[in-house]
Scaffold this active site. Sequence first.
Site, PDB file in Angstrom:
ATOM      1  N   SER A   1      31.902  37.752  37.875  1.00 35.44           N
ATOM      2  CA  SER A   1      32.473  39.038  37.441  1.00 35.44           C
ATOM      3  C   SER A   1      33.335  38.828  36.191  1.00 35.44           C
ATOM      4  O   SER A   1      32.838  38.438  35.150  1.00 35.44           O
ATOM      5  CB  SER A   1      33.269  39.662  38.595  1.00 35.44           C
ATOM      6  OG  SER A   1      33.711  40.953  38.266  1.00 35.44           O
ATOM      7  N   LEU A   2      34.637  39.065  36.303  1.00 39.57           N
ATOM      8  CA  LEU A   2      35.549  38.827  35.184  1.00 39.57           C
ATOM      9  C   LEU A   2      35.347  37.433  34.594  1.00 39.57           C
ATOM     10  O   LEU A   2      35.450  37.227  33.380  1.00 39.57           O
ATOM     11  CB  LEU A   2      36.988  38.988  35.664  1.00 39.57           C
ATOM     12  CG  LEU A   2      38.077  38.390  34.757  1.00 39.57           C
ATOM     13  CD1 LEU A   2      38.232  39.232  33.506  1.00 39.57           C
ATOM     14  CD2 LEU A   2      39.385  38.253  35.512  1.00 39.57           C
TER      15      LEU A   2
ATOM     16  N   ARG B   1      38.880  46.861  29.998  1.00 39.13           N
ATOM     17  CA  ARG B   1      37.946  46.926  31.118  1.00 39.13           C
ATOM     18  C   ARG B   1      38.676  47.305  32.416  1.00 39.13           C
ATOM     19  O   ARG B   1      38.234  48.169  33.175  1.00 39.13           O
ATOM     20  CB  ARG B   1      37.257  45.565  31.263  1.00 39.13           C
ATOM     21  CG  ARG B   1      36.221  45.429  32.369  1.00 39.13           C
ATOM     22  CD  ARG B   1      35.612  44.030  32.262  1.00 39.13           C
ATOM     23  NE  ARG B   1      34.584  43.741  33.254  1.00 39.13           N
ATOM     24  CZ  ARG B   1      34.809  43.157  34.424  1.00 39.13           C
ATOM     25  NH1 ARG B   1      36.044  42.800  34.750  1.00 39.13           N
ATOM     26  NH2 ARG B   1      33.806  42.917  35.265  1.00 39.13           N
TER      27      ARG B   1
ATOM     28  N   HIS C   1      31.522  46.849  40.409  1.00 40.60           N
ATOM     29  CA  HIS C   1      30.080  46.583  40.476  1.00 40.60           C
ATOM     30  C   HIS C   1      29.329  47.569  41.367  1.00 40.60           C
ATOM     31  O   HIS C   1      28.462  47.182  42.157  1.00 40.60           O
ATOM     32  CB  HIS C   1      29.833  45.139  40.931  1.00 40.60           C
ATOM     33  CG  HIS C   1      30.630  44.129  40.181  1.00 40.60           C
ATOM     34  ND1 HIS C   1      30.448  43.909  38.825  1.00 40.60           N
ATOM     35  CD2 HIS C   1      31.650  43.318  40.555  1.00 40.60           C
ATOM     36  CE1 HIS C   1      31.308  42.986  38.418  1.00 40.60           C
ATOM     37  NE2 HIS C   1      32.043  42.624  39.444  1.00 40.60           N
TER      38      HIS C   1
ATOM     39  N   GLN D   1      27.133  44.983  33.868  1.00 41.63           N
ATOM     40  CA  GLN D   1      27.881  44.229  34.873  1.00 41.63           C
ATOM     41  C   GLN D   1      28.911  45.088  35.589  1.00 41.63           C
ATOM     42  O   GLN D   1      29.229  44.861  36.752  1.00 41.63           O
ATOM     43  CB  GLN D   1      28.558  43.026  34.208  1.00 41.63           C
ATOM     44  CG  GLN D   1      29.153  42.014  35.177  1.00 41.63           C
ATOM     45  CD  GLN D   1      30.489  41.490  34.695  1.00 41.63           C
ATOM     46  OE1 GLN D   1      31.428  42.247  34.517  1.00 41.63           O
ATOM     47  NE2 GLN D   1      30.559  40.187  34.499  1.00 41.63           N
TER      48      GLN D   1
END
Length: 328
Positions: A101-102, A126, A211, A260
């Site tokens: 992820s991040l 984000r 997500h 993503q």
Amino acid sequence: MSSKRLEQIAQATKTAFVFPGQGSQKVGMLADLAQQFAGINATFAEASEAIGFDLWQIAQSGEGLNQTEFTQPVLLTASIALWRVWLELGGVAPKYLAGHSLGEYSALVAAEAMSLGDAVKLVHLRGKLMQEAVPEGQGAMAAILGLDDAKVLALCAEVNAQGQGSVDAANYNAQGQVVVAGDKAAVEAVMLAAKEQSGKAIALPVSVPSHCSLMKPAAEKFAQALEQTNIELPHLAVIQNVNAAIATDVAQLRQALTAQLYQSVQWTKTMQYLQDQGVQYVVECGPGNVLANMAKRLPNIEKAFPLDSSSRLEDALNAILVAEGKIA
């Protein structure tokens, strides 16, 4: 280290670096390492100057640390600080990088696809966009354990059909471990259904449901920021979350980073890809050891190491150098 040199020393290794995502933050992270390595504080100072507030103070005090818009730049900076220390100490450069992820942004900075300053500003935005997309308390995430992927997907489909809100498979972390995300009521319904199917369900302490389809409005806005950010193809191979593949051009890379936000993290496939490419050693570059622990359970991974303390860093450095034949 020059990009060319980075590529050359990574070519023959059987090592991959993985970078953790949100949830690995810890108050006081890297404090002991900062006393030994000036590069830790220097990296935090560089990132703080770029973003306009003190990331080290947040990491050490914990004030605001669990707010998504601050968590993300702090974690990214911590990961890059450890990466720089690793290279400074002569650590083996990995053949592959991946981030959960991040953590994908940390991997891209490490591979010199974008600067640290640009990356911390991107992930700060984000986090803000993610929080704005779903006000705190309306969304949820939960880990579903003990059921196969197809069963979890079927439970999500059943709940979605009932009109209790939206829920999606967010993270495929490992065999028998899928994280779901979406509207709070829908996530709770999947948790209940999973337990009725003899699975386990654990609510995750997060402020946003990552997500999943609820993040599409955030992704649309975030795509504009990505277009305005200078991004190059990575100098080390970075495996992307959404497709467990390596981008072949920058446009593809940007598209994958946008997707993503609302598509599943394909971590199970990512780790399988690494094993298929002959990776035997995994180093988790960031606070915590969640990814290292998951890697240890994989059949072709001989050893996995976290780096988040002095003793762990030293152990990993020496073990990887020996394993890769750099020292006897």
